[in-house]
Scaffold this motif. Sequence first.
Motif, PDB file in Angstrom:
ATOM      1  N   ARG A 220       0.835  -1.204   0.000  1.00  0.00           N
ATOM      2  CA  ARG A 220       0.000   0.000   0.000  1.00  0.00           C
ATOM      3  C   ARG A 220       0.878   1.265   0.000  1.00  0.00           C
ATOM      4  O   ARG A 220       0.598   2.227  -0.722  1.00  0.00           O
ATOM      5  CB  ARG A 220      -0.927  -0.001   1.221  1.00  0.00           C
ATOM      6  N   GLU A 221       1.916   1.235   0.826  1.00  0.00           N
ATOM      7  CA  GLU A 221       2.836   2.370   0.886  1.00  0.00           C
ATOM      8  C   GLU A 221       3.546   2.550  -0.448  1.00  0.00           C
ATOM      9  O   GLU A 221       3.699   3.687  -0.934  1.00  0.00           O
ATOM     10  CB  GLU A 221       3.855   2.146   2.002  1.00  0.00           C
ATOM     11  N   LEU A 222       3.961   1.442  -1.046  1.00  0.00           N
ATOM     12  CA  LEU A 222       4.664   1.462  -2.324  1.00  0.00           C
ATOM     13  C   LEU A 222       3.779   2.064  -3.418  1.00  0.00           C
ATOM     14  O   LEU A 222       4.210   2.944  -4.172  1.00  0.00           O
ATOM     15  CB  LEU A 222       5.083   0.037  -2.695  1.00  0.00           C
ATOM     16  N   ILE A 223       2.540   1.605  -3.510  1.00  0.00           N
ATOM     17  CA  ILE A 223       1.624   2.104  -4.530  1.00  0.00           C
ATOM     18  C   ILE A 223       1.343   3.585  -4.341  1.00  0.00           C
ATOM     19  O   ILE A 223       1.292   4.363  -5.307  1.00  0.00           O
ATOM     20  CB  ILE A 223       0.311   1.284  -4.520  1.00  0.00           C
ATOM     21  N   PHE A 224       1.164   4.006  -3.086  1.00  0.00           N
ATOM     22  CA  PHE A 224       0.913   5.420  -2.795  1.00  0.00           C
ATOM     23  C   PHE A 224       2.079   6.293  -3.252  1.00  0.00           C
ATOM     24  O   PHE A 224       1.882   7.327  -3.906  1.00  0.00           O
ATOM     25  CB  PHE A 224       0.661   5.604  -1.300  1.00  0.00           C
ATOM     26  N   LEU A 225       3.300   5.876  -2.929  1.00  0.00           N
ATOM     27  CA  LEU A 225       4.475   6.671  -3.284  1.00  0.00           C
ATOM     28  C   LEU A 225       4.731   6.667  -4.790  1.00  0.00           C
ATOM     29  O   LEU A 225       5.154   7.683  -5.357  1.00  0.00           O
ATOM     30  CB  LEU A 225       5.707   6.146  -2.532  1.00  0.00           C
ATOM     31  N   ILE A 226       4.444   5.548  -5.442  1.00  0.00           N
ATOM     32  CA  ILE A 226       4.583   5.474  -6.904  1.00  0.00           C
ATOM     33  C   ILE A 226       3.601   6.452  -7.556  1.00  0.00           C
ATOM     34  O   ILE A 226       3.940   7.157  -8.520  1.00  0.00           O
ATOM     35  CB  ILE A 226       4.337   4.034  -7.405  1.00  0.00           C
ATOM     36  N   LYS A 227       2.389   6.513  -7.029  1.00  0.00           N
ATOM     37  CA  LYS A 227       1.402   7.461  -7.554  1.00  0.00           C
ATOM     38  C   LYS A 227       1.890   8.896  -7.392  1.00  0.00           C
ATOM     39  O   LYS A 227       1.685   9.736  -8.280  1.00  0.00           O
ATOM     40  CB  LYS A 227       0.062   7.276  -6.840  1.00  0.00           C
ATOM     41  N   LEU A 228       2.542   9.193  -6.277  1.00  0.00           N
ATOM     42  CA  LEU A 228       3.089  10.531  -6.056  1.00  0.00           C
ATOM     43  C   LEU A 228       4.127  10.881  -7.116  1.00  0.00           C
ATOM     44  O   LEU A 228       4.165  12.008  -7.618  1.00  0.00           O
ATOM     45  CB  LEU A 228       3.719  10.628  -4.667  1.00  0.00           C
ATOM     46  N   LEU A 229       4.981   9.910  -7.466  1.00  0.00           N
ATOM     47  CA  LEU A 229       5.990  10.157  -8.490  1.00  0.00           C
ATOM     48  C   LEU A 229       5.333  10.415  -9.847  1.00  0.00           C
ATOM     49  O   LEU A 229       5.786  11.278 -10.614  1.00  0.00           O
ATOM     50  CB  LEU A 229       6.956   8.974  -8.579  1.00  0.00           C
ATOM     51  N   PHE A 230       4.281   9.670 -10.156  1.00  0.00           N
ATOM     52  CA  PHE A 230       3.584   9.894 -11.423  1.00  0.00           C
ATOM     53  C   PHE A 230       2.875  11.257 -11.434  1.00  0.00           C
ATOM     54  O   PHE A 230       2.821  11.920 -12.471  1.00  0.00           O
ATOM     55  CB  PHE A 230       2.588   8.776 -11.699  1.00  0.00           C
TER      56      PHE A 230
ATOM     57  N   LEU B 215       2.855  16.865 -13.401  1.00  0.00           N
ATOM     58  CA  LEU B 215       3.021  18.295 -13.124  1.00  0.00           C
ATOM     59  C   LEU B 215       4.164  18.891 -13.938  1.00  0.00           C
ATOM     60  O   LEU B 215       4.066  20.016 -14.426  1.00  0.00           O
ATOM     61  CB  LEU B 215       3.278  18.512 -11.630  1.00  0.00           C
ATOM     62  N   LEU B 216       5.231  18.133 -14.104  1.00  0.00           N
ATOM     63  CA  LEU B 216       6.358  18.604 -14.910  1.00  0.00           C
ATOM     64  C   LEU B 216       5.954  18.751 -16.373  1.00  0.00           C
ATOM     65  O   LEU B 216       6.365  19.697 -17.057  1.00  0.00           O
ATOM     66  CB  LEU B 216       7.547  17.651 -14.777  1.00  0.00           C
ATOM     67  N   ASN B 217       5.134  17.821 -16.853  1.00  0.00           N
ATOM     68  CA  ASN B 217       4.615  17.924 -18.219  1.00  0.00           C
ATOM     69  C   ASN B 217       3.706  19.138 -18.363  1.00  0.00           C
ATOM     70  O   ASN B 217       3.751  19.856 -19.367  1.00  0.00           O
ATOM     71  CB  ASN B 217       3.857  16.649 -18.601  1.00  0.00           C
ATOM     72  N   PHE B 218       2.879  19.358 -17.346  1.00  0.00           N
ATOM     73  CA  PHE B 218       1.988  20.517 -17.353  1.00  0.00           C
ATOM     74  C   PHE B 218       2.792  21.817 -17.366  1.00  0.00           C
ATOM     75  O   PHE B 218       2.458  22.772 -18.082  1.00  0.00           O
ATOM     76  CB  PHE B 218       1.081  20.467 -16.124  1.00  0.00           C
TER      77      PHE B 218
ATOM     78  N   PRO C 123      16.358  25.852 -25.824  1.00  0.00           N
ATOM     79  CA  PRO C 123      16.772  24.913 -26.880  1.00  0.00           C
ATOM     80  C   PRO C 123      16.281  23.477 -26.653  1.00  0.00           C
ATOM     81  O   PRO C 123      16.223  22.692 -27.594  1.00  0.00           O
ATOM     82  CB  PRO C 123      18.308  24.972 -26.816  1.00  0.00           C
ATOM     83  N   TYR C 124      15.916  23.151 -25.410  1.00  0.00           N
ATOM     84  CA  TYR C 124      15.523  21.777 -25.107  1.00  0.00           C
ATOM     85  C   TYR C 124      14.004  21.580 -25.058  1.00  0.00           C
ATOM     86  O   TYR C 124      13.533  20.470 -24.869  1.00  0.00           O
ATOM     87  CB  TYR C 124      16.127  21.345 -23.762  1.00  0.00           C
ATOM     88  N   LEU C 125      13.236  22.675 -25.221  1.00  0.00           N
ATOM     89  CA  LEU C 125      11.783  22.582 -25.124  1.00  0.00           C
ATOM     90  C   LEU C 125      11.171  22.139 -26.449  1.00  0.00           C
ATOM     91  O   LEU C 125      10.544  22.910 -27.172  1.00  0.00           O
ATOM     92  CB  LEU C 125      11.191  23.929 -24.688  1.00  0.00           C
ATOM     93  N   THR C 126      11.350  20.869 -26.743  1.00  0.00           N
ATOM     94  CA  THR C 126      10.766  20.284 -27.953  1.00  0.00           C
ATOM     95  C   THR C 126       9.950  19.056 -27.558  1.00  0.00           C
ATOM     96  O   THR C 126      10.182  18.448 -26.504  1.00  0.00           O
ATOM     97  CB  THR C 126      11.849  19.857 -28.957  1.00  0.00           C
ATOM     98  N   ILE C 127       8.999  18.695 -28.410  1.00  0.00           N
ATOM     99  CA  ILE C 127       8.165  17.518 -28.141  1.00  0.00           C
ATOM    100  C   ILE C 127       9.017  16.255 -28.065  1.00  0.00           C
ATOM    101  O   ILE C 127       8.802  15.392 -27.204  1.00  0.00           O
ATOM    102  CB  ILE C 127       7.075  17.370 -29.224  1.00  0.00           C
ATOM    103  N   ASN C 128       9.986  16.121 -28.962  1.00  0.00           N
ATOM    104  CA  ASN C 128      10.850  14.941 -28.950  1.00  0.00           C
ATOM    105  C   ASN C 128      11.587  14.799 -27.626  1.00  0.00           C
ATOM    106  O   ASN C 128      11.696  13.698 -27.075  1.00  0.00           O
ATOM    107  CB  ASN C 128      11.857  15.003 -30.100  1.00  0.00           C
ATOM    108  N   ASN C 129      12.090  15.912 -27.120  1.00  0.00           N
ATOM    109  CA  ASN C 129      12.817  15.866 -25.849  1.00  0.00           C
ATOM    110  C   ASN C 129      11.881  15.569 -24.682  1.00  0.00           C
ATOM    111  O   ASN C 129      12.268  14.912 -23.714  1.00  0.00           O
ATOM    112  CB  ASN C 129      13.552  17.185 -25.607  1.00  0.00           C
ATOM    113  N   LEU C 130      10.633  16.048 -24.787  1.00  0.00           N
ATOM    114  CA  LEU C 130       9.648  15.737 -23.756  1.00  0.00           C
ATOM    115  C   LEU C 130       9.332  14.240 -23.741  1.00  0.00           C
ATOM    116  O   LEU C 130       9.223  13.627 -22.676  1.00  0.00           O
ATOM    117  CB  LEU C 130       8.369  16.543 -23.994  1.00  0.00           C
ATOM    118  N   ILE C 131       9.195  13.663 -24.927  1.00  0.00           N
ATOM    119  CA  ILE C 131       8.958  12.215 -25.033  1.00  0.00           C
ATOM    120  C   ILE C 131      10.128  11.449 -24.434  1.00  0.00           C
ATOM    121  O   ILE C 131       9.940  10.496 -23.664  1.00  0.00           O
ATOM    122  CB  ILE C 131       8.743  11.813 -26.506  1.00  0.00           C
ATOM    123  N   LEU C 132      11.325  11.877 -24.772  1.00  0.00           N
ATOM    124  CA  LEU C 132      12.538  11.260 -24.242  1.00  0.00           C
ATOM    125  C   LEU C 132      12.538  11.310 -22.716  1.00  0.00           C
ATOM    126  O   LEU C 132      12.797  10.301 -22.042  1.00  0.00           O
ATOM    127  CB  LEU C 132      13.760  11.994 -24.806  1.00  0.00           C
TER     128      LEU C 132
END
Length: 200
Positions: free
Chosen positions: A76-86, A91-94, A111-120
């Motif tokens: 339960r703790e593991l799943i909760f913390l994994i959800k926090l990371l996601f 939020l970083l994508n937003f 220079p790094y704000l491209t869709i390809n770099n976001l996918i990477l």
Amino acid sequence: EKRLFKIYDIFYVLAGTLLFQFDKILGESFLNDNDYFIYFIIFKMSSVFQILGSIIFQPARNKVLSKEYVSHEIRRELIFLIKLLFVLLILLNFFYFLLTFYNIKISFIVPYLTINNLILFNFFSIAFILHIFNGFFIDSLFIKDFGKNLFFINIILLSLQILLMIIFKNIILWSLFILISQVLLTLFSIINYKKYVRNF
């Protein structure tokens, strides 16, 4: 219970480490300088999930090492913390879309704000999150003397990863191959954990 050290334990650890590192060796020979630089920088940026995961998951990992299995409480703790990371990744994508939508200029990252770099970045980040998740089940398997099987699956995944990276010299595909390796390793570890250690 005491577990005797076995020589294949070293190779298991080495093969597992190379799943995230051998691409850097290949990159020097198979990628142009610009792609290699972008690949390396974004890999390092996404490794924040590995660093953060190592910190916040350490108490739960200590419990696994003492209990020698992933209890319901730990899961339960593991799943909760994994959800926090996601959530953090979302939020970083937003934040990225806010920067691009409003055309906010931050000189050192423009220079790094491209869709390809976001996918990477996303492929690497998800791979790190899965690596943290499957590590709990892999630790339990390793404690139960499953090191030889873990070594073989790591070698198979590493070999496939190297072969595909040599064939497809594309940094997005390379990051995808690393992600797929972690997906397969997660499935392998959970299936074998249920079979040989403890059912959920």
